[in-house]
Design an enzyme around this catalytic site. Structure first.
Site, PDB file in Angstrom:
ATOM      1  N   ARG A   1      22.277   7.309  14.357  1.00 57.07           N
ATOM      2  CA  ARG A   1      22.136   6.283  13.321  1.00 57.07           C
ATOM      3  C   ARG A   1      20.924   6.518  12.420  1.00 57.07           C
ATOM      4  NH1 ARG A   1      25.261   2.184  13.125  1.00 57.07           N
ATOM      5  NH2 ARG A   1      26.779   1.900  14.776  1.00 57.07           N
TER       6      ARG A   1
ATOM      7  N   GLU B   1      22.775  26.580   4.109  1.00 58.73           N
ATOM      8  CA  GLU B   1      22.309  26.524   5.490  1.00 58.73           C
ATOM      9  C   GLU B   1      23.168  27.431   6.356  1.00 58.73           C
ATOM     10  OE1 GLU B   1      23.076  22.981   7.913  1.00 58.73           O
ATOM     11  OE2 GLU B   1      24.755  24.336   8.125  1.00 58.73           O
TER      12      GLU B   1
ATOM     13  N   SER C   1      18.707  16.958   4.789  1.00 56.34           N
ATOM     14  CA  SER C   1      18.013  16.441   5.961  1.00 56.34           C
ATOM     15  C   SER C   1      16.698  17.167   6.149  1.00 56.34           C
ATOM     16  CB  SER C   1      18.887  16.611   7.200  1.00 56.34           C
ATOM     17  OG  SER C   1      20.006  15.779   7.081  1.00 56.34           O
TER      18      SER C   1
ATOM     19  N   CYS D   1      21.316  20.239   3.371  1.00 61.23           N
ATOM     20  CA  CYS D   1      22.300  20.099   2.285  1.00 61.23           C
ATOM     21  C   CYS D   1      21.685  20.094   0.894  1.00 61.23           C
ATOM     22  CB  CYS D   1      23.119  18.827   2.482  1.00 61.23           C
ATOM     23  SG  CYS D   1      24.080  18.855   3.995  1.00 61.23           S
TER      24      CYS D   1
ATOM     25  N   HIS E   1      24.970  13.265  -2.984  1.00 60.14           N
ATOM     26  CA  HIS E   1      25.400  14.100  -1.866  1.00 60.14           C
ATOM     27  C   HIS E   1      26.485  13.353  -1.092  1.00 60.14           C
ATOM     28  CE1 HIS E   1      25.657  16.698   1.466  1.00 60.14           C
ATOM     29  NE2 HIS E   1      25.078  15.870   2.317  1.00 60.14           N
TER      30      HIS E   1
END
Ligand SMILES: [Zn+2]
Lengths: 129, 347
Positions: B199, B80, B296, B112, B234
Protein backbone atom coordinates in the site's frame (compact mmCIF):
# COMPACT_ATOMS: atom_id res chain seq x y z
CA UNK A 1 28.63 -17.26 -34.70
CA UNK A 2 31.81 -15.74 -33.30
CA UNK A 3 31.40 -12.32 -31.70
CA UNK A 4 34.25 -10.74 -33.68
CA UNK A 5 32.77 -11.66 -37.03
CA UNK A 6 29.43 -10.33 -35.88
CA UNK A 7 31.10 -7.06 -34.88
CA UNK A 8 32.73 -6.67 -38.33
CA UNK A 9 29.35 -7.26 -39.94
CA UNK A 10 27.49 -4.57 -37.95
CA UNK A 11 26.95 -2.26 -40.99
CA UNK A 12 25.10 -4.99 -42.93
CA UNK A 13 23.40 -6.60 -39.94
CA UNK A 14 22.17 -3.39 -38.26
CA UNK A 15 21.73 -1.00 -41.19
CA UNK A 16 21.33 -3.21 -44.28
CA UNK A 17 24.45 -1.72 -45.86
CA UNK A 18 24.94 -3.88 -48.95
CA UNK A 19 26.38 -2.98 -52.33
CA UNK A 20 25.49 -2.52 -55.98
CA UNK A 21 26.95 -3.31 -59.41
CA UNK A 22 26.36 -0.33 -61.74
CA UNK A 23 27.05 -2.50 -64.83
CA UNK A 24 24.47 -5.19 -64.05
CA UNK A 25 22.16 -3.01 -61.91
CA UNK A 26 22.20 -5.68 -59.21
CA UNK A 27 22.10 -5.21 -55.41
CA UNK A 28 23.70 -7.49 -52.83
CA UNK A 29 23.23 -8.16 -49.13
CA UNK A 30 25.53 -9.34 -47.63
CA UNK A 31 27.77 -7.08 -49.74
CA UNK A 32 29.89 -8.92 -52.32
CA UNK A 33 33.57 -8.54 -53.11
CA UNK A 34 33.02 -9.37 -56.79
CA UNK A 35 29.84 -9.08 -58.91
CA UNK A 36 28.74 -12.66 -59.78
CA UNK A 37 27.27 -11.32 -63.05
CA UNK A 38 30.23 -9.50 -64.64
CA UNK A 39 33.18 -9.99 -62.32
CA UNK A 40 33.42 -6.27 -61.49
CA UNK A 41 35.38 -5.59 -58.29
CA UNK A 42 34.52 -1.92 -57.66
CA UNK A 43 31.01 -2.26 -56.25
CA UNK A 44 29.15 0.78 -54.84
CA UNK A 45 28.06 0.71 -51.15
CA UNK A 46 24.30 0.97 -50.91
CA UNK A 47 21.89 1.01 -47.96
CA UNK A 48 18.88 -1.15 -48.78
CA UNK A 49 15.22 -0.40 -48.11
CA UNK A 50 13.41 -2.14 -45.27
CA UNK A 51 10.52 -3.27 -47.49
CA UNK A 52 10.43 -6.54 -49.35
CA UNK A 53 8.57 -9.71 -50.17
CA UNK A 54 9.05 -13.39 -49.48
CA UNK A 55 10.60 -15.30 -52.40
CA UNK A 56 10.56 -18.67 -50.64
CA UNK A 57 10.77 -20.07 -47.13
CA UNK A 58 11.21 -23.17 -45.02
CA UNK A 59 10.15 -23.95 -41.45
CA UNK A 60 12.78 -24.92 -38.87
CA UNK A 61 11.46 -27.52 -36.41
CA UNK A 62 14.77 -28.84 -35.07
CA UNK A 63 16.58 -25.66 -34.06
CA UNK A 64 20.07 -24.99 -32.78
CA UNK A 65 20.19 -24.57 -28.97
CA UNK A 66 20.11 -20.75 -29.17
CA UNK A 67 16.79 -20.65 -31.03
CA UNK A 68 14.69 -23.14 -29.09
CA UNK A 69 12.28 -20.55 -27.63
CA UNK A 70 11.16 -19.64 -31.15
CA UNK A 71 10.55 -23.12 -32.58
CA UNK A 72 8.98 -23.70 -35.04
CA UNK A 73 10.12 -20.64 -36.98
CA UNK A 74 10.32 -19.80 -40.68
CA UNK A 75 13.53 -18.85 -42.46
CA UNK A 76 12.94 -17.04 -45.75
CA UNK A 77 14.67 -15.58 -48.74
CA UNK A 78 13.41 -12.01 -48.88
CA UNK A 79 13.73 -9.77 -51.92
CA UNK A 80 14.03 -6.08 -51.07
CA UNK A 81 12.48 -3.35 -53.23
CA UNK A 82 15.82 -2.98 -55.01
CA UNK A 83 15.95 -6.70 -55.85
CA UNK A 84 18.62 -7.74 -53.33
CA UNK A 85 17.96 -11.19 -51.91
CA UNK A 86 18.74 -11.86 -48.27
CA UNK A 87 18.15 -14.82 -45.97
CA UNK A 88 16.65 -14.29 -42.50
CA UNK A 89 14.16 -15.52 -39.93
CA UNK A 90 10.55 -14.39 -40.17
CA UNK A 91 9.21 -13.25 -36.79
CA UNK A 92 5.83 -12.40 -35.21
CA UNK A 93 3.92 -14.95 -37.30
CA UNK A 94 2.63 -18.52 -37.35
CA UNK A 95 4.54 -20.50 -40.01
CA UNK A 96 1.20 -21.81 -41.36
CA UNK A 97 0.13 -18.25 -42.26
CA UNK A 98 3.17 -17.44 -44.43
CA UNK A 99 2.81 -17.24 -48.21
CA UNK A 100 5.29 -16.83 -51.06
CA UNK A 101 5.02 -13.26 -52.35
CA UNK A 102 3.88 -11.95 -48.97
CA UNK A 103 4.98 -8.39 -48.17
CA UNK A 104 7.32 -8.02 -45.22
CA UNK A 105 9.24 -5.32 -43.42
CA UNK A 106 12.81 -5.77 -42.22
CA UNK A 107 12.98 -5.23 -38.45
CA UNK A 108 15.75 -5.09 -35.86
CA UNK A 109 15.78 -8.10 -33.52
CA UNK A 110 17.98 -10.17 -31.29
CA UNK A 111 19.39 -12.95 -33.49
CA UNK A 112 21.49 -14.92 -31.02
CA UNK A 113 22.68 -15.02 -27.44
CA UNK A 114 25.85 -16.66 -26.17
CA UNK A 115 24.06 -18.49 -23.35
CA UNK A 116 22.81 -16.75 -20.23
CA UNK A 117 25.98 -14.74 -19.58
CA UNK A 118 27.46 -14.09 -23.04
CA UNK A 119 27.09 -11.41 -25.68
CA UNK A 120 23.69 -10.70 -27.24
CA UNK A 121 23.82 -10.33 -31.03
CA UNK A 122 21.37 -8.24 -33.00
CA UNK A 123 20.49 -8.14 -36.66
CA UNK A 124 17.64 -8.20 -39.15
CA UNK A 125 14.55 -10.34 -39.44
CA UNK A 126 11.48 -10.04 -41.63
CA UNK A 127 7.93 -9.73 -40.37
CA UNK A 128 4.65 -9.67 -42.28
CA UNK A 129 3.35 -6.10 -42.74
CA UNK B 1 12.86 27.69 -28.62
CA UNK B 2 13.66 23.99 -28.21
CA UNK B 3 11.10 21.26 -28.79
CA UNK B 4 10.33 17.83 -30.15
CA UNK B 5 11.02 17.62 -33.91
CA UNK B 6 10.13 13.95 -34.33
CA UNK B 7 8.51 11.25 -32.20
CA UNK B 8 7.67 7.57 -32.48
CA UNK B 9 6.31 4.71 -30.41
CA UNK B 10 6.78 0.98 -30.82
CA UNK B 11 4.62 -1.77 -29.30
CA UNK B 12 5.11 -5.55 -29.72
CA UNK B 13 2.32 -7.50 -31.42
CA UNK B 14 1.72 -10.19 -28.77
CA UNK B 15 -0.90 -9.74 -26.04
CA UNK B 16 -2.10 -11.62 -23.01
CA UNK B 17 -5.54 -11.02 -21.48
CA UNK B 18 -6.07 -10.29 -17.79
CA UNK B 19 -8.46 -13.30 -17.66
CA UNK B 20 -5.68 -15.61 -18.79
CA UNK B 21 -3.35 -14.50 -15.97
CA UNK B 22 -6.12 -14.40 -13.33
CA UNK B 23 -7.29 -17.94 -14.17
CA UNK B 24 -3.72 -19.20 -13.91
CA UNK B 25 -3.44 -17.99 -10.31
CA UNK B 26 -7.01 -18.68 -9.20
CA UNK B 27 -8.09 -15.04 -9.00
CA UNK B 28 -11.49 -13.77 -10.12
CA UNK B 29 -10.87 -12.13 -13.52
CA UNK B 30 -13.78 -9.70 -13.18
CA UNK B 31 -12.56 -8.48 -9.79
CA UNK B 32 -9.04 -7.95 -11.16
CA UNK B 33 -10.28 -6.18 -14.31
CA UNK B 34 -12.54 -3.86 -12.32
CA UNK B 35 -9.96 -3.25 -9.60
CA UNK B 36 -7.05 -2.43 -11.90
CA UNK B 37 -9.10 -1.23 -14.91
CA UNK B 38 -7.01 -3.35 -17.26
CA UNK B 39 -8.06 -5.63 -20.14
CA UNK B 40 -4.79 -6.94 -21.59
CA UNK B 41 -1.11 -6.12 -21.94
CA UNK B 42 1.61 -6.26 -24.57
CA UNK B 43 4.07 -9.16 -24.48
CA UNK B 44 7.46 -8.90 -26.23
CA UNK B 45 8.42 -11.57 -28.78
CA UNK B 46 11.30 -13.80 -27.63
CA UNK B 47 13.69 -11.75 -29.80
CA UNK B 48 12.51 -8.31 -28.60
CA UNK B 49 14.07 -6.34 -25.76
CA UNK B 50 14.68 -2.74 -24.70
CA UNK B 51 17.34 -2.35 -27.41
CA UNK B 52 15.16 -3.55 -30.32
CA UNK B 53 12.10 -1.61 -29.09
CA UNK B 54 14.18 1.57 -28.70
CA UNK B 55 15.61 1.12 -32.20
CA UNK B 56 12.20 0.73 -33.86
CA UNK B 57 10.69 3.67 -31.92
CA UNK B 58 13.69 5.85 -32.83
CA UNK B 59 13.40 4.89 -36.52
CA UNK B 60 9.77 6.04 -36.48
CA UNK B 61 10.86 9.27 -34.76
CA UNK B 62 13.46 9.82 -37.52
CA UNK B 63 10.78 9.27 -40.20
CA UNK B 64 8.69 12.02 -38.64
CA UNK B 65 11.63 14.37 -38.03
CA UNK B 66 12.95 14.00 -41.58
CA UNK B 67 16.49 14.90 -40.48
CA UNK B 68 19.87 13.43 -41.30
CA UNK B 69 20.56 10.90 -38.48
CA UNK B 70 24.22 11.96 -38.39
CA UNK B 71 23.15 15.35 -37.00
CA UNK B 72 21.99 13.69 -33.76
CA UNK B 73 24.69 14.50 -31.20
CA UNK B 74 23.29 12.69 -28.16
CA UNK B 75 21.23 9.56 -27.49
CA UNK B 76 19.80 8.64 -24.09
CA UNK B 77 17.74 5.56 -23.21
CA UNK B 78 15.83 5.21 -19.96
CA UNK B 79 14.81 1.70 -18.94
CA UNK B 80 14.66 -0.64 -15.99
CA UNK B 81 15.19 -3.63 -18.29
CA UNK B 82 18.42 -2.83 -20.12
CA UNK B 83 19.47 -6.26 -21.50
CA UNK B 84 22.95 -5.96 -19.97
CA UNK B 85 23.80 -5.05 -16.37
CA UNK B 86 27.14 -3.75 -17.71
CA UNK B 87 27.29 -2.61 -21.37
CA UNK B 88 25.10 0.22 -22.61
CA UNK B 89 21.92 -0.26 -24.65
CA UNK B 90 22.53 3.09 -26.33
CA UNK B 91 25.59 2.00 -28.29
CA UNK B 92 23.64 -0.72 -30.13
CA UNK B 93 20.73 1.62 -30.87
CA UNK B 94 23.03 4.42 -32.07
CA UNK B 95 24.88 2.02 -34.36
CA UNK B 96 21.58 0.70 -35.76
CA UNK B 97 20.42 4.27 -36.45
CA UNK B 98 23.76 5.18 -38.06
CA UNK B 99 24.64 8.05 -35.71
CA UNK B 100 27.99 6.81 -34.35
CA UNK B 101 30.78 7.70 -33.56
CA UNK B 102 30.32 11.46 -33.11
CA UNK B 103 27.61 11.11 -30.45
CA UNK B 104 27.24 11.27 -26.67
CA UNK B 105 25.47 8.26 -25.15
CA UNK B 106 24.14 7.30 -21.73
CA UNK B 107 21.70 4.77 -20.34
CA UNK B 108 19.41 5.94 -17.56
CA UNK B 109 17.66 4.09 -14.77
CA UNK B 110 15.02 5.38 -12.35
CA UNK B 111 12.28 2.74 -12.27
CA UNK B 112 9.37 3.97 -14.46
CA UNK B 113 10.69 7.53 -14.72
CA UNK B 114 13.85 6.69 -16.68
CA UNK B 115 12.21 7.56 -20.02
CA UNK B 116 11.25 11.13 -19.11
CA UNK B 117 14.71 11.49 -17.57
CA UNK B 118 16.28 10.67 -20.95
CA UNK B 119 13.89 13.20 -22.54
CA UNK B 120 14.78 15.86 -19.94
CA UNK B 121 18.52 15.46 -20.53
CA UNK B 122 18.12 15.35 -24.35
CA UNK B 123 16.05 18.55 -24.20
CA UNK B 124 18.67 20.31 -22.08
CA UNK B 125 21.62 19.16 -24.22
CA UNK B 126 19.98 20.94 -27.18
CA UNK B 127 18.97 23.92 -25.06
CA UNK B 128 22.57 24.34 -23.84
CA UNK B 129 23.71 24.48 -27.46
CA UNK B 130 25.98 21.43 -27.09
CA UNK B 131 24.32 19.42 -29.86
CA UNK B 132 22.02 20.21 -32.80
CA UNK B 133 19.67 17.28 -32.13
CA UNK B 134 19.36 14.85 -29.21
CA UNK B 135 17.16 11.81 -28.83
CA UNK B 136 15.54 10.69 -25.58
CA UNK B 137 13.97 7.22 -25.38
CA UNK B 138 11.91 5.39 -22.75
CA UNK B 139 11.49 1.64 -23.29
CA UNK B 140 11.01 -1.48 -21.20
CA UNK B 141 10.20 -5.20 -21.28
CA UNK B 142 9.33 -5.38 -17.64
CA UNK B 143 8.46 -8.44 -15.58
CA UNK B 144 6.26 -8.82 -12.54
CA UNK B 145 6.81 -11.91 -10.40
CA UNK B 146 4.38 -14.73 -11.30
CA UNK B 147 1.22 -14.37 -9.22
CA UNK B 148 2.13 -10.84 -8.05
CA UNK B 149 -0.48 -8.14 -8.87
CA UNK B 150 2.28 -6.45 -10.92
CA UNK B 151 2.10 -9.33 -13.38
CA UNK B 152 -1.27 -8.12 -14.69
CA UNK B 153 0.27 -4.84 -15.82
CA UNK B 154 4.01 -5.27 -16.54
CA UNK B 155 4.27 -5.03 -20.33
CA UNK B 156 6.61 -4.02 -23.15
CA UNK B 157 6.97 -1.01 -25.43
CA UNK B 158 8.62 2.34 -25.77
CA UNK B 159 8.78 5.76 -27.36
CA UNK B 160 11.49 8.02 -28.75
CA UNK B 161 11.61 11.81 -29.03
CA UNK B 162 14.09 13.87 -31.06
CA UNK B 163 14.71 17.34 -29.64
CA UNK B 164 15.97 20.25 -31.72
CA UNK B 165 15.49 23.91 -32.64
CA UNK B 166 14.22 23.64 -36.23
CA UNK B 167 11.03 22.13 -37.64
CA UNK B 168 9.52 21.76 -34.14
CA UNK B 169 6.35 19.67 -33.73
CA UNK B 170 5.88 20.28 -29.99
CA UNK B 171 7.54 23.20 -28.20
CA UNK B 172 8.73 22.54 -24.64
CA UNK B 173 7.19 25.40 -22.62
CA UNK B 174 8.06 24.31 -19.05
CA UNK B 175 9.59 21.45 -17.08
CA UNK B 176 9.61 20.52 -13.37
CA UNK B 177 10.82 17.62 -11.22
CA UNK B 178 9.79 16.52 -7.73
CA UNK B 179 12.03 13.93 -6.06
CA UNK B 180 12.40 12.36 -2.58
CA UNK B 181 13.98 9.22 -1.14
CA UNK B 182 11.01 6.83 -0.89
CA UNK B 183 11.51 3.04 -1.06
CA UNK B 184 8.14 2.07 -2.55
CA UNK B 185 9.44 -0.39 -5.19
CA UNK B 186 12.89 -1.80 -5.82
CA UNK B 187 14.96 -4.60 -7.27
CA UNK B 188 18.32 -5.44 -5.72
CA UNK B 189 21.30 -6.28 -7.94
CA UNK B 190 21.01 -9.92 -9.03
CA UNK B 191 17.32 -10.30 -8.15
CA UNK B 192 15.17 -11.31 -11.14
CA UNK B 193 11.87 -9.76 -10.05
CA UNK B 194 11.23 -6.43 -8.32
CA UNK B 195 9.59 -6.07 -4.88
CA UNK B 196 7.25 -3.38 -3.69
CA UNK B 197 5.97 -1.90 -0.47
CA UNK B 198 2.30 -2.88 -0.96
CA UNK B 199 0.00 0.00 0.00
CA UNK B 200 2.98 2.30 0.53
CA UNK B 201 3.32 2.45 -3.29
CA UNK B 202 0.14 4.50 -3.62
CA UNK B 203 -0.34 7.48 -1.37
CA UNK B 204 3.24 8.38 -0.34
CA UNK B 205 4.83 7.48 -3.66
CA UNK B 206 2.70 7.70 -6.84
CA UNK B 207 0.05 10.19 -5.70
CA UNK B 208 2.31 12.47 -3.68
CA UNK B 209 5.06 12.83 -6.30
CA UNK B 210 2.73 13.31 -9.26
CA UNK B 211 0.47 15.85 -7.54
CA UNK B 212 3.45 17.84 -6.21
CA UNK B 213 5.27 17.83 -9.57
CA UNK B 214 2.01 18.67 -11.34
CA UNK B 215 1.33 21.62 -9.02
CA UNK B 216 4.92 22.91 -9.41
CA UNK B 217 4.61 22.67 -13.18
CA UNK B 218 1.25 24.49 -13.37
CA UNK B 219 2.53 27.18 -11.02
CA UNK B 220 5.70 27.69 -13.10
CA UNK B 221 3.56 27.97 -16.23
CA UNK B 222 0.98 30.22 -14.59
CA UNK B 223 -1.69 27.83 -15.88
CA UNK B 224 -4.72 26.11 -14.38
CA UNK B 225 -5.89 22.58 -15.28
CA UNK B 226 -8.54 24.05 -17.62
CA UNK B 227 -5.77 25.75 -19.67
CA UNK B 228 -4.33 22.31 -20.53
CA UNK B 229 -5.86 20.51 -23.53
CA UNK B 230 -4.63 17.00 -22.66
CA UNK B 231 -2.68 15.51 -19.77
CA UNK B 232 -0.73 12.25 -19.42
CA UNK B 233 0.32 10.63 -16.13
CA UNK B 234 2.36 7.52 -15.50
CA UNK B 235 0.05 4.50 -15.86
CA UNK B 236 0.93 1.63 -13.46
CA UNK B 237 -2.70 0.45 -13.85
CA UNK B 238 -5.89 1.91 -15.28
CA UNK B 239 -7.20 3.37 -12.03
CA UNK B 240 -4.27 5.46 -10.68
CA UNK B 241 -3.93 7.99 -13.56
CA UNK B 242 -7.67 8.80 -13.51
CA UNK B 243 -7.53 9.21 -9.73
CA UNK B 244 -4.44 11.44 -9.69
CA UNK B 245 -5.96 13.50 -12.51
CA UNK B 246 -9.07 14.14 -10.40
CA UNK B 247 -6.86 15.14 -7.44
CA UNK B 248 -5.16 17.79 -9.61
CA UNK B 249 -8.47 19.05 -11.03
CA UNK B 250 -8.41 17.46 -14.51
CA UNK B 251 -11.44 15.98 -16.28
CA UNK B 252 -11.54 12.50 -17.77
CA UNK B 253 -11.73 13.91 -21.34
CA UNK B 254 -8.33 15.59 -20.82
CA UNK B 255 -6.76 12.29 -19.76
CA UNK B 256 -8.46 9.88 -22.16
CA UNK B 257 -6.37 10.19 -25.40
CA UNK B 258 -3.17 9.20 -23.55
CA UNK B 259 -4.88 6.69 -21.22
CA UNK B 260 -3.87 3.65 -23.25
CA UNK B 261 -3.07 1.42 -20.28
CA UNK B 262 -6.20 -0.82 -20.44
CA UNK B 263 -4.98 -2.27 -23.77
CA UNK B 264 -1.21 -1.72 -23.41
CA UNK B 265 -0.48 -2.43 -19.75
CA UNK B 266 2.29 -0.64 -17.88
CA UNK B 267 5.30 -0.25 -20.16
CA UNK B 268 7.27 1.24 -17.23
CA UNK B 269 9.80 3.75 -18.70
CA UNK B 270 7.75 3.66 -21.90
CA UNK B 271 4.40 4.28 -20.15
CA UNK B 272 3.79 8.04 -19.98
CA UNK B 273 6.03 8.67 -23.06
CA UNK B 274 3.82 6.33 -25.15
CA UNK B 275 0.73 8.04 -23.70
CA UNK B 276 2.29 11.27 -24.98
CA UNK B 277 2.74 9.82 -28.48
CA UNK B 278 -0.89 8.60 -28.47
CA UNK B 279 -1.94 12.16 -27.56
CA UNK B 280 0.26 13.70 -30.30
CA UNK B 281 -1.48 11.24 -32.69
CA UNK B 282 -4.81 13.04 -32.17
CA UNK B 283 -3.65 16.55 -31.14
CA UNK B 284 -4.21 19.77 -33.10
CA UNK B 285 -1.90 22.76 -33.62
CA UNK B 286 -1.99 25.01 -30.55
CA UNK B 287 -3.00 22.24 -28.11
CA UNK B 288 -1.27 22.46 -24.73
CA UNK B 289 -0.20 19.01 -23.51
CA UNK B 290 1.07 18.22 -20.02
CA UNK B 291 2.99 15.09 -19.02
CA UNK B 292 3.91 13.95 -15.51
CA UNK B 293 5.83 10.71 -15.11
CA UNK B 294 6.50 8.75 -11.94
CA UNK B 295 9.39 6.53 -10.99
CA UNK B 296 9.64 4.60 -7.76
CA UNK B 297 12.40 5.50 -5.45
CA UNK B 298 10.86 8.14 -6.02
CA UNK B 299 10.32 11.07 -8.36
CA UNK B 300 8.23 12.70 -11.07
CA UNK B 301 9.27 14.71 -14.15
CA UNK B 302 6.81 17.12 -15.70
CA UNK B 303 6.69 18.77 -19.13
CA UNK B 304 4.27 21.20 -20.77
CA UNK B 305 4.28 21.13 -24.59
CA UNK B 306 2.50 23.20 -27.23
CA UNK B 307 1.82 21.56 -30.60
CA UNK B 308 2.79 23.51 -33.73
CA UNK B 309 1.27 23.46 -37.23
CA UNK B 310 3.83 20.83 -38.19
CA UNK B 311 1.97 18.13 -36.20
CA UNK B 312 -0.49 17.76 -39.10
CA UNK B 313 2.40 17.24 -41.57
CA UNK B 314 4.27 14.55 -39.61
CA UNK B 315 1.48 12.58 -37.94
CA UNK B 316 0.98 10.07 -40.78
CA UNK B 317 4.68 9.48 -41.53
CA UNK B 318 4.93 6.57 -39.04
CA UNK B 319 2.51 4.13 -37.36
CA UNK B 320 0.17 5.55 -34.70
CA UNK B 321 -0.19 4.04 -31.22
CA UNK B 322 -3.82 3.05 -31.87
CA UNK B 323 -2.81 1.15 -35.03
CA UNK B 324 -0.12 -0.74 -33.13
CA UNK B 325 -2.54 -1.53 -30.27
CA UNK B 326 -5.07 -2.92 -32.75
CA UNK B 327 -2.53 -5.19 -34.50
CA UNK B 328 -2.33 -8.07 -32.04
CA UNK B 329 -2.08 -11.80 -31.48
CA UNK B 330 -3.10 -13.35 -28.15
CA UNK B 331 -0.93 -15.87 -26.33
CA UNK B 332 -1.96 -18.19 -23.49
CA UNK B 333 -0.22 -18.30 -20.12
CA UNK B 334 1.96 -21.28 -21.06
CA UNK B 335 3.32 -19.54 -24.17
CA UNK B 336 3.74 -16.33 -22.19
CA UNK B 337 5.68 -18.16 -19.47
CA UNK B 338 7.91 -19.73 -22.11
CA UNK B 339 8.74 -16.62 -24.13
CA UNK B 340 9.18 -14.48 -21.00
CA UNK B 341 11.63 -17.11 -19.75
CA UNK B 342 9.69 -17.88 -16.58
CA UNK B 343 10.46 -21.55 -17.22
CA UNK B 344 13.91 -22.78 -16.22
CA UNK B 345 15.72 -24.50 -19.11
CA UNK B 346 18.89 -26.52 -19.00
CA UNK B 347 21.95 -24.61 -20.21
ZN1 LIG C 1 28.01 -6.77 -62.48
Amino acid sequence: MPTQRHWREIPQRYRLEGNFCPDCNRYFLPPRLVCPGCGRKELTPKKLSRKGKIVTFTVIRVPPKTQELKTPYPVAIVETEEGARLTCQVCDCEPSELRIGQEVEIVFREVMREGKTGVIMYGYKARPV
Amino acid sequence: MVGIVGYGAYLPRFRIKVEEIANQWGNDPEVVKRGLRLKEKTVPAPDEDTITISTEAARYALLRAGIDPEKIGALYIGSESHPYAVKPSGTVVAEALGITPDVHIADFEFACKAGTEAMWVAHNAVKAGEVEYAIGIGADTSQGAPGDPLEYAASAGGSAFIFGRNKIVAEVLHTASFTTDTADFWRREGAFYPRHGGRFTGEMAYFRHITEAGKMLLEKAGMRPEDITYVIFHMPNGRFPLQVGRMLGFKKEQIEPGWIVPEMGNTYSGSSPTGLVATFDIGKPGDIIMLVSFGSGAGSDGFIFRLTDRIDEVRDLAPKVKEMLDRKRYVNYATYAKIREKIILNE
